[in-house]
Design a protein around this motif. Structure first.
Motif, short mmCIF file in Angstrom:
data_model
loop_
_atom_site.label_atom_id
_atom_site.label_comp_id
_atom_site.label_asym_id
_atom_site.label_seq_id
_atom_site.Cartn_x
_atom_site.Cartn_y
_atom_site.Cartn_z
N ASP A 196 -5.34 4.41 -10.90
CA ASP A 196 -5.02 5.69 -10.26
C ASP A 196 -5.28 5.64 -8.75
O ASP A 196 -4.69 6.41 -7.98
CB ASP A 196 -5.84 6.83 -10.88
N LYS A 197 -6.17 4.73 -8.33
CA LYS A 197 -6.48 4.58 -6.91
C LYS A 197 -5.60 3.51 -6.24
O LYS A 197 -5.87 3.10 -5.11
CB LYS A 197 -7.96 4.24 -6.74
N GLY A 198 -4.60 3.05 -6.97
CA GLY A 198 -3.66 2.10 -6.38
C GLY A 198 -4.08 0.65 -6.47
O GLY A 198 -3.48 -0.21 -5.81
N ILE A 199 -5.11 0.34 -7.25
CA ILE A 199 -5.58 -1.04 -7.40
C ILE A 199 -4.91 -1.65 -8.63
O ILE A 199 -4.97 -1.09 -9.73
CB ILE A 199 -7.11 -1.08 -7.52
N ASP A 200 -4.26 -2.77 -8.43
CA ASP A 200 -3.48 -3.40 -9.49
C ASP A 200 -4.39 -4.16 -10.46
O ASP A 200 -4.88 -5.25 -10.15
CB ASP A 200 -2.44 -4.36 -8.88
N VAL A 201 -4.64 -3.56 -11.61
CA VAL A 201 -5.46 -4.19 -12.65
C VAL A 201 -4.68 -4.22 -13.96
O VAL A 201 -3.68 -3.52 -14.13
CB VAL A 201 -6.80 -3.44 -12.85
N LEU A 252 -17.07 0.32 -7.36
CA LEU A 252 -16.18 -0.69 -7.92
C LEU A 252 -14.83 -0.70 -7.22
O LEU A 252 -14.33 -1.77 -6.85
CB LEU A 252 -15.99 -0.43 -9.42
N ALA A 253 -14.25 0.46 -7.00
CA ALA A 253 -12.93 0.52 -6.37
C ALA A 253 -12.96 -0.04 -4.95
O ALA A 253 -12.04 -0.73 -4.52
CB ALA A 253 -12.42 1.96 -6.36
N GLU A 254 -14.04 0.23 -4.23
CA GLU A 254 -14.15 -0.26 -2.86
C GLU A 254 -14.25 -1.78 -2.84
O GLU A 254 -13.63 -2.45 -2.00
CB GLU A 254 -15.37 0.37 -2.17
N LEU A 255 -15.01 -2.34 -3.78
CA LEU A 255 -15.13 -3.80 -3.86
C LEU A 255 -13.80 -4.43 -4.27
O LEU A 255 -13.37 -5.43 -3.70
CB LEU A 255 -16.21 -4.19 -4.87
N MET A 256 -13.14 -3.83 -5.23
CA MET A 256 -11.88 -4.37 -5.74
C MET A 256 -10.78 -4.33 -4.68
O MET A 256 -9.87 -5.16 -4.68
CB MET A 256 -11.43 -3.57 -6.97
N ILE A 261 -14.71 0.23 -20.68
CA ILE A 261 -14.07 -0.56 -19.63
C ILE A 261 -12.67 -0.05 -19.31
O ILE A 261 -12.29 0.06 -18.14
CB ILE A 261 -14.02 -2.05 -20.04
N MET A 262 -11.90 0.28 -20.34
CA MET A 262 -10.52 0.70 -20.10
C MET A 262 -10.47 1.98 -19.29
O MET A 262 -9.55 2.17 -18.47
CB MET A 262 -9.77 0.88 -21.42
N LYS A 263 -11.43 2.86 -19.47
CA LYS A 263 -11.47 4.10 -18.67
C LYS A 263 -11.62 3.76 -17.20
O LYS A 263 -10.96 4.35 -16.33
CB LYS A 263 -12.62 4.98 -19.15
N ALA A 264 -12.48 2.80 -16.89
CA ALA A 264 -12.68 2.37 -15.51
C ALA A 264 -11.43 1.73 -14.94
O ALA A 264 -11.07 1.93 -13.78
CB ALA A 264 -13.86 1.41 -15.42
N LYS A 265 -10.72 0.95 -15.76
CA LYS A 265 -9.52 0.26 -15.28
C LYS A 265 -8.40 1.25 -14.98
O LYS A 265 -7.67 1.09 -13.99
CB LYS A 265 -9.08 -0.78 -16.31
N TYR A 266 -8.27 2.29 -15.79
CA TYR A 266 -7.25 3.30 -15.49
C TYR A 266 -7.62 4.09 -14.25
O TYR A 266 -6.74 4.51 -13.48
CB TYR A 266 -7.04 4.21 -16.69
N ALA A 267 -8.93 4.29 -14.02
CA ALA A 267 -9.36 4.97 -12.80
C ALA A 267 -9.03 4.12 -11.57
O ALA A 267 -8.61 4.65 -10.54
CB ALA A 267 -10.86 5.25 -12.86
#
Length: 419
Positions: free
Chosen positions: A203-208, A172-176, A194-200
């Protein structure tokens, strides 16, 4: 622009109630949008799907994108009239390119996406030019395999892209993180948080989009137990539901999960409202009073807020003075409900039932007459006459709404989309 985590539901051959429940769950659990699709070419199936979509859009707050078969411009118009923010057309069953062009001219280019199979690396990017010529704003790209070739071809397309992926092989992070990707549509989180994934992702610098507090718990004025009282209020109606307390742990968990979490003073433990009863409170906003010592939580309440089974904990009247409620929302809703009850349970001698009995043409005639009288009254200097004519028009308009299956939520939602 923040990247979107989009939930998708394939509504083909699905039980209606199941689709509605899943849509509501995605809404509550933190999805940014919902992509709902049914590409059946059967007209009756398509009409049934649009009716289902309208019901879902009426009941949830996140934007809904509809994917459907399009044979003519009216198919897109009907889809957008459900309240959908965007329509996705499947490239492989795109029978009428003129319908797409007409729709982009009428509703704007950003309302139309086309679903395209990437065949892994998007080597068919050369075919995208014809979509751009039709005014298509973006692409829903599926079956992608991350590679330098894919990334290069995405750049060549010069289109906004949403990737549809089940997240079985892709990350997911790579696609985003891909530049042109507005978001990822997936069904991966149907039974996950879902919220757990969004915080992850964050943490990887993706603005969600996540829940964030502009104040820290240390900024609050606490009571002698180190807690702050919280008043929970229905975010739509303004009804006060309950009052409880938060310590710092409860506040932090509320912000992190989007579910109201309190500290139970009697049990001396953290208490996520709904974990036992299923009557969760999903946060819409948190505000603090002028003294920083009380929180107001506007929430979506599932079921009853009170342990007694009552909607609100405040159901026992100890003093009451008769008042004339002039809250516009309450008045419109009450009058609408009376009109609706007349249609469902006719009352002899009722003028409202007379209108329903005469049918749509009579109701439309009365709406036209009242609109004309309102215009005439507006030309006169006496505002008193105008208020009566406006009231007459609004009443007949509500009769029309009931006859046509609309309610105030439908109208308010459409108006809010136009702000």
């Amino acid at each position: 622009m923040k990247k979107k985590l989009i939930a998708y539901i394939n509504a083909e051959n699905e039980i209606r109630g199941s689709v509605i429940n899943r849509a509501e769950k995605y809404d509550h659990e933190g999805a940014d949008q919902l992509f709902l699709y049914n590409y059946s070419k059967d007209e009756a199936t398509r009409d049934s799907f649009l009716a289902l979509a309208k019901k879902i859009i009426h009941s949830i707050d996140i934007p809904v994108v509809l994917g459907l078969y399009v044979s003519k411009f009216e198919d897109i118009k009907k889809a957008l009239y459900t309240g959908a923010v965007r329509v996705v057309v499947k490239e492989t069953i795109l029978d009428n390119q003129f319908a797409i062009k007409e729709a982009t001219d009428r509703f704007g280019a950003d309302r139309i996406f086309v679903e395209v199979d990437s065949h892994g690396d998007f080597s068919n990017v050369k075919d995208i030019q014809k979509l751009k010529d039709m005014g298509v704003y973006g692409i829903l790209l599926k079956h992608v395999v991350i590679s330098d070739t894919l990334i290069e071809n995405m750049k060549k397309s010069e289109m906004s892209i949403i990737i549809r992926d089940a997240l079985i092989r892709n990350d997911l992070a790579e696609l985003m993180s891909l530049d042109q990707v507005l978001g990822v549509a997936t069904n991966h989180f149907e039974h996950k948080v879902i919220m757990k994934a969004k915080y992850a992702l964050k943490d990887k610098g993706i603005d969600v989009e996540t829940y964030e507090s502009m104040l820290s718990f240390s900024d609050f004025k606490l009571n002698s137990d180190g807690m702050i009282p919280v008043i929970a209020q229905d975010y739509r109606t303004g009804e006060v539901l309950m009052m409880a307390y938060m310590n710092e742990e409860a506040f932090d968990k509320t912000i992190k999960t989007g579910r109201m979490t309190y500290w139970s003073r009697s049990r001396e433990e953290l208490w996520c409202k709904g974990d036992t009863s299923g009557h969760y409170q999903f946060v819409k906003s948190l505000t603090i009073d002028c003294d920083n010592d009380t929180l107001l939580a506007r929430v979506h309440q599932v079921g009853a807020a009170c342990h007694t089974g009552n909607r609100s904990c405040f159901f026992t009247t100890i003093m009451k003075k008769e008042i004339n409620d002039r809250n516009p929302f309450n008045v419109f809703e009450e009058v609408y409900n009376i009109i609706k009850s007349r249609k469902e349970r006719p009352k002899e001698g009722s003028y409202t039932n007379y209108l329903f009995d005469k049918g749509l043409d009579k109701i439309l005639k009365k709406c036209g007459e009242e609109a004309t009288e309102m215009v005439i009254a507006a030309k006169n200097p006496d505002a008193e006459e105008l208020k009566y004519e406006i009231s007459d028009f609004l009443y007949h308009m509500m009769v029309l709404m009931v006859e046509c299956g609309l309610d105030w939520d439908d109208v308010v939602k459409e108006l809010s989309n136009r702000r």
